[in-house]
Structure formats: structure tokens, C-alpha cells
Design a protein around this motif. Structure first.
Motif, mmCIF file in Angstrom:
data_model
loop_
_atom_site.group_PDB
_atom_site.id
_atom_site.type_symbol
_atom_site.label_atom_id
_atom_site.label_comp_id
_atom_site.label_asym_id
_atom_site.label_seq_id
_atom_site.Cartn_x
_atom_site.Cartn_y
_atom_site.Cartn_z
ATOM 1 N N PRO A 52 7.261 4.787 -2.533
ATOM 2 C CA PRO A 52 7.987 4.870 -3.827
ATOM 3 C C PRO A 52 8.579 3.604 -4.117
ATOM 4 O O PRO A 52 8.869 3.201 -5.118
ATOM 5 N N ALA A 53 8.894 2.668 -3.081
ATOM 6 C CA ALA A 53 9.539 1.321 -3.478
ATOM 7 C C ALA A 53 8.546 0.566 -4.111
ATOM 8 O O ALA A 53 8.868 -0.343 -4.998
ATOM 9 N N CYS A 54 7.096 0.691 -3.605
ATOM 10 C CA CYS A 54 6.134 0.027 -4.212
ATOM 11 C C CYS A 54 5.859 0.412 -5.640
ATOM 12 O O CYS A 54 5.733 -0.476 -6.399
ATOM 13 N N ALA A 55 5.934 1.422 -5.823
ATOM 14 C CA ALA A 55 5.888 2.217 -7.096
ATOM 15 C C ALA A 55 6.985 1.686 -8.142
ATOM 16 O O ALA A 55 6.735 1.253 -9.336
ATOM 17 N N VAL A 56 8.361 1.584 -7.784
ATOM 18 C CA VAL A 56 9.416 0.881 -8.519
ATOM 19 C C VAL A 56 9.091 -0.354 -8.730
ATOM 20 O O VAL A 56 9.295 -0.963 -9.918
ATOM 21 N N GLY A 57 8.636 -1.339 -7.797
ATOM 22 C CA GLY A 57 8.110 -2.699 -8.014
ATOM 23 C C GLY A 57 7.028 -2.810 -8.975
ATOM 24 O O GLY A 57 7.148 -3.547 -9.705
ATOM 25 N N VAL A 58 6.329 -2.037 -9.198
ATOM 26 C CA VAL A 58 4.977 -1.874 -10.018
ATOM 27 C C VAL A 58 5.652 -1.886 -11.334
ATOM 28 O O VAL A 58 5.309 -2.696 -12.257
ATOM 29 N N LEU A 59 6.370 -0.822 -11.462
ATOM 30 C CA LEU A 59 6.939 -0.515 -12.888
ATOM 31 C C LEU A 59 7.893 -1.443 -13.428
ATOM 32 O O LEU A 59 7.759 -1.971 -14.553
ATOM 33 N N LEU A 60 8.569 -2.146 -12.734
ATOM 34 C CA LEU A 60 9.492 -3.104 -12.952
ATOM 35 C C LEU A 60 8.582 -4.462 -13.562
ATOM 36 O O LEU A 60 8.858 -5.105 -14.405
#
Length: 269
Positions: A52-60
Motif C-alpha cells: 500500500p505504501a508503494c501504491a501511495v507513492g505511485v498515486l502521488l
């Protein structure tokens, strides 16, 4: 793009739609929706923290043109084998294209996207040699392995103008000892908190969120995984490595073998 697009297909044995849909877990949604500047997710083995942290980084990266993020792990072998692999799989699931730069050992250490955003991958060891001037977000995986100085250096560079209002510092870790700098910075109790700083007579507020998650919260682990942990660990190790509590692992034989932090420290029941 939806957050769920970046997650793998559901593998929950109890879910009637297993293999047919994607659904982030509650703690993953909390991480994605958190608005605090600094967010620390502490959890047990296999508690589904990195994805999920990687997903947040991708979205940002995708939502803010010209954004710049950096992903940190203590060493390049650990970064490649774990965190960066998860990040690249997240991009693949979302069908997100990029140009790769700085290819070393078969891994790109700089990704450039069509909106001119970039993501860097660096090891925490000797970070100052490679750290750029400004970032909009950072992710430190297994933060208990790195020194507090790494966090302080990243704080000092979390100032990219393009990401103003959306600066994020994400930290993930298996539970460290009680005396670790993560405990010092984020405290004991999960939830939102603030720190007020007076600058030139004005009060500025820095926001934090401490999250804690157990291995039990991840139904996508393979059958028998949790049982293996519960039968192979001591009670103190279960509290730390399964339930996600702060813990302590002494070097060498203990002076008092019967001592257990969770049992003998704090107010009695």
C-alpha cells in the motif's frame, strides 16, 4: 486510476469473490487516505505494509506533474530483493509506463514518467552521497534498520514546490525496540498527533500518524503461514513479530531469563 487498480487479485480464502476482484484491506485504505505529513506503519511479519505504501507513492507520482519521490532501504540488495520489486510490480499492475535510467545490476534507480514526475531508489547507507535537493514524497522501508539521521535528511528535503500541500513521508517497519528512534518520534499509541513549533512568534503545526497492524489482519497470506509463526515463536516474539508491538531482543544471554517486557513493564492489570 483507482487505488484498487494497483493491488493484486484477492486471495482471501473466506472471500466469495476470491480470484475475481481486488480490495485493499482496512489498514491499507487508512494509509492511502491519511492526510498527515509523516505516516509510520508498524506491523508484524506479512502484515501487508509495503504494497500500500508503494501504491501511495505511485498515486502521488501520477497525480502531481513534476513530483519527485525517493524510495529508501538500508542496502541495495535489500532494496532490490524486496521494496523496489514490490514497487515495480505495482506499476506493472497499473499498466503504468516509464523510462528507466541509472541501470545498475539490472535495476533502474531512476524512473521518469510522462508527466515529468520522477522516482529515485537509493540505499540508506551513505545516503548523503546520492540524495538530491528536493522531494515531494519519500518512502523508507524497514525503517528500524536505518539511522535517525536518514529520516532527518529526508525531512530537510521534503520541500518540492510542485507537491506543496501534498508532501508525504512514509515509514514502514517491523517493530523496533522500545528505545529506537521510531519510538521516540512516533510514540506508543496509534493515531493522529501534532507537534507545534514556534517560528518568529508564529505557531506552525507538523502532523503525524502512527499506525499499527498485526499479521492476523492480512487474509492473503498463504495457508499455514500464521500457524507457523505462532508455533515457532516465543510469547514475547509473537507480541512483536505477529501483533506488531514494540519489543526488545537482547544481545547475548539475559541476566534474568524469566523477564518478558510485555509482562513485567507497565501498570499491572
Amino acid at each position: 486510476m483507482r487505488l484498487s487498480d494497483l493491488f493484486p487479485i484477492c486471495q482471501d480464502a473466506l472471500c466469495p469473490l476470491k480470484g475475481q476482484h481486488k480490495h485493499p484491506l482496512p489498514h491499507q485504505l487508512e494509509l492511502a487516505n491519511a492526510s498527515e505529513k509523516y505516516i509510520y506503519l508498524q506491523g508484524g511479519y506479512g502484515a501487508a505494509k509495503t504494497m500500500p505504501a508503494c501504491a501511495v507513492g505511485v498515486l502521488l507520482t501520477l497525480m502531481i506533474p513534476g513530483n519527485r519521490g525517493i524510495v529508501i532501504r538500508e542496502s541495495y540488495p535489500k532494496l532490490h530483493d524486496s521494496t523496489q520489486r514490490v514497487f515495480m510490480e505495482t506499476l506493472e499492475r497499473g499498466g503504468i509506463k516509464f523510462k528507466g535510467r541509472e541501470n545498475r545490476d539490472g535495476w533502474y534507480h531512476r524512473l521518469i514518467f510522462s508527466n515529468k514526475s520522477e522516482v529515485m531508489f537509493r540505499e540508506g547507507h551513505n545516503l548523503g552521497r546520492f540524495l538530491g535537493p528536493e522531494y515531494g514524497w519519500f518512502l523508507v522501508d524497514e525503517a528500524f534498520e536505518v539511522e535517525k539521521d536518514v529520516f532527518k535528511k529526508l525531512q530537510g528535503r521534503l520541500r518540492l514546490p510542485a507537491a506543496r500541500g501534498y508532501h508525504r513521508g512514509l515509514l514502514l517497519s517491523n517493530p523496533p525496540p522500545h528505545y529506537h528512534w521510531l519510538h521516540e518520534v512516533f510514540g506508543d499509541e496509534p493515531g493522529h498527533f501534532e507537534k507545534e513549533i514556534e517560528i518568529d512568534g508564529k505557531i506552525e503545526v507538523v502532523t503525524f500518524r502512527f499506525m499499527k497492524v498485526s499479521t492476523r489482519a492480512n487474509p492473503h497470506n498463504p495457508p499455514g503461514y500464521l500457524a507457523d509463526l505462532l508455533t515457532g515463536l516465543t510469547q514475547a516474539e509473537i507480541a512483536r513479530l505477529v501483533e506488531g508491538e514494540y519489543g526488545y531482543t537482547p544481545d547475548g544471554p539475559p541476566v534474568y531469563p524469566m523477564f518478558e517486557h510485555h509482562r513485567h513493564v507497565g501498570l499491572p492489570p
